[in-house]
Design an enzyme around this catalytic site. Structure first.
Site, short mmCIF file in Angstrom:
data_model
loop_
_atom_site.label_atom_id
_atom_site.label_comp_id
_atom_site.label_asym_id
_atom_site.label_seq_id
_atom_site.Cartn_x
_atom_site.Cartn_y
_atom_site.Cartn_z
N ARG A 23 0.82 -1.22 0.00
CA ARG A 23 0.00 0.00 0.00
C ARG A 23 0.84 1.26 0.00
O ARG A 23 0.40 2.32 -0.40
CB ARG A 23 -0.90 0.05 1.22
CG ARG A 23 -1.88 -1.10 1.33
CD ARG A 23 -2.51 -1.14 2.69
NE ARG A 23 -1.47 -1.39 3.69
CZ ARG A 23 -1.64 -1.27 5.00
NH1 ARG A 23 -2.80 -0.90 5.49
NH2 ARG A 23 -0.64 -1.53 5.84
N GLN A 46 4.17 24.71 19.40
CA GLN A 46 3.88 25.36 18.14
C GLN A 46 4.49 24.53 17.02
O GLN A 46 5.56 23.94 17.18
CB GLN A 46 4.53 26.74 18.17
CG GLN A 46 4.13 27.70 17.09
CD GLN A 46 4.70 29.10 17.39
OE1 GLN A 46 4.40 29.68 18.42
NE2 GLN A 46 5.51 29.60 16.51
N ASN A 48 5.37 24.88 12.77
CA ASN A 48 5.50 25.86 11.70
C ASN A 48 5.90 25.17 10.41
O ASN A 48 6.59 24.15 10.42
CB ASN A 48 6.59 26.90 12.05
CG ASN A 48 6.34 27.57 13.38
OD1 ASN A 48 5.24 27.99 13.68
ND2 ASN A 48 7.37 27.64 14.19
N ARG A 59 18.20 31.54 4.92
CA ARG A 59 17.37 32.04 6.03
C ARG A 59 18.16 31.83 7.31
O ARG A 59 18.57 30.73 7.62
CB ARG A 59 16.06 31.26 6.13
CG ARG A 59 15.10 31.46 4.98
CD ARG A 59 13.89 30.54 5.22
NE ARG A 59 12.88 30.71 4.23
CZ ARG A 59 11.74 31.39 4.42
NH1 ARG A 59 11.50 31.96 5.58
NH2 ARG A 59 10.85 31.48 3.48
N HIS A 62 19.22 32.33 13.10
CA HIS A 62 18.31 32.90 14.09
C HIS A 62 18.35 32.15 15.41
O HIS A 62 18.62 30.96 15.44
CB HIS A 62 16.86 32.85 13.58
CG HIS A 62 16.66 33.53 12.28
ND1 HIS A 62 15.79 33.05 11.34
CD2 HIS A 62 17.23 34.63 11.72
CE1 HIS A 62 15.80 33.84 10.27
NE2 HIS A 62 16.68 34.80 10.48
N LYS A 72 14.03 22.96 18.69
CA LYS A 72 13.34 22.75 17.42
C LYS A 72 13.60 21.33 16.92
O LYS A 72 14.69 20.79 17.08
CB LYS A 72 13.83 23.73 16.37
CG LYS A 72 13.53 25.17 16.68
CD LYS A 72 14.10 26.09 15.63
CE LYS A 72 13.82 27.53 16.00
NZ LYS A 72 14.45 28.46 15.06
N TYR A 132 8.57 22.51 11.28
CA TYR A 132 9.21 22.69 12.58
C TYR A 132 8.25 22.34 13.71
O TYR A 132 7.11 22.81 13.73
CB TYR A 132 9.52 24.18 12.82
CG TYR A 132 10.52 24.84 11.95
CD1 TYR A 132 11.77 25.16 12.46
CD2 TYR A 132 10.23 25.19 10.64
CE1 TYR A 132 12.70 25.83 11.68
CE2 TYR A 132 11.15 25.85 9.85
CZ TYR A 132 12.39 26.17 10.38
OH TYR A 132 13.31 26.83 9.61
#
Length: 180
Positions: A23, A46, A48, A59, A62, A72, A132
């Protein structure tokens, strides 16, 4: 899930184990019990999703200042990215060391980034996406960064940068103001 040590203290790669049949497949991407048993932060408040449109875009780098530091857990869900982390914890044996790894959506690999680390990425393919899991709510006034080209670290980005935001171009070099 297989938790793999990296050269940076408390940072890990997590190899996901696919169970396949005619499958397709099933893979567990989060298991609080496994993470807890390994001594990892299991608090997720949270989630993201980021899309980076153009190959070569950078990017980051940070981080959030204490006491708003974020653990994270990231996974590339489309395309391919180069993930860079820097240990900014003064008491750590790997303080100011960095590590880069490729996260490819075709592979089932997560990166665990503990509090006290800066995090940045470079898209290696157009339309690359990252998902994230984050342990702390984003706090705009606690956001900090380090320039992507800070000579203190000598990060070897795989591609010539194509897009860098105004904010990321103007971070100070070695702007480390963290406590942990």
């Amino acid at each position: 899930m297989k938790i793999i040590n990296t050269k940076l203290k408390d940072a890990y790669l997590i190899e996901l184990e696919k169970k396949e049949d005619e499958r397709g497949f099933f893979v567990r991407t989060w298991d609080e019990k496994i993470f807890e048993k390994a001594g990892l932060d299991v608090n997720v408040v949270q989630c993201n999703l980021s899309l980076t449109k153009k190959k070569g875009t950078i990017r980051g780098l940070h981080y959030q200042e204490y006491p708003f530091g974020e653990t994270k857990l990231i996974r590339c869900t489309h395309g391919k990215i180069y993930s860079v982390i820097i240990d900014l914890r003064p008491e750590s044996e790997t303080y100011l060391k960095w590590e880069g790894v490729i996260l490819d959506a075709k592979e089932y690999l997560l990166r665990y980034i503990p509090k006290g680390f800066a995090n940045g990425i470079q898209a290696l393919e157009d339309n690359s996406q990252l998902f994230y899991h984050v342990s702390q709510f984003y706090t705009a006034e606690a956001e900090q960064g380090i320039r992507w080209d800070d000579p203190t670290f000598g990060i070897n980005w795989p591609l010539e940068p194509t897009v860098i935001s105004e904010k990321d171009r103007t971070w100070e070099k070695l702007n480390v103001k963290m406590k942990n």
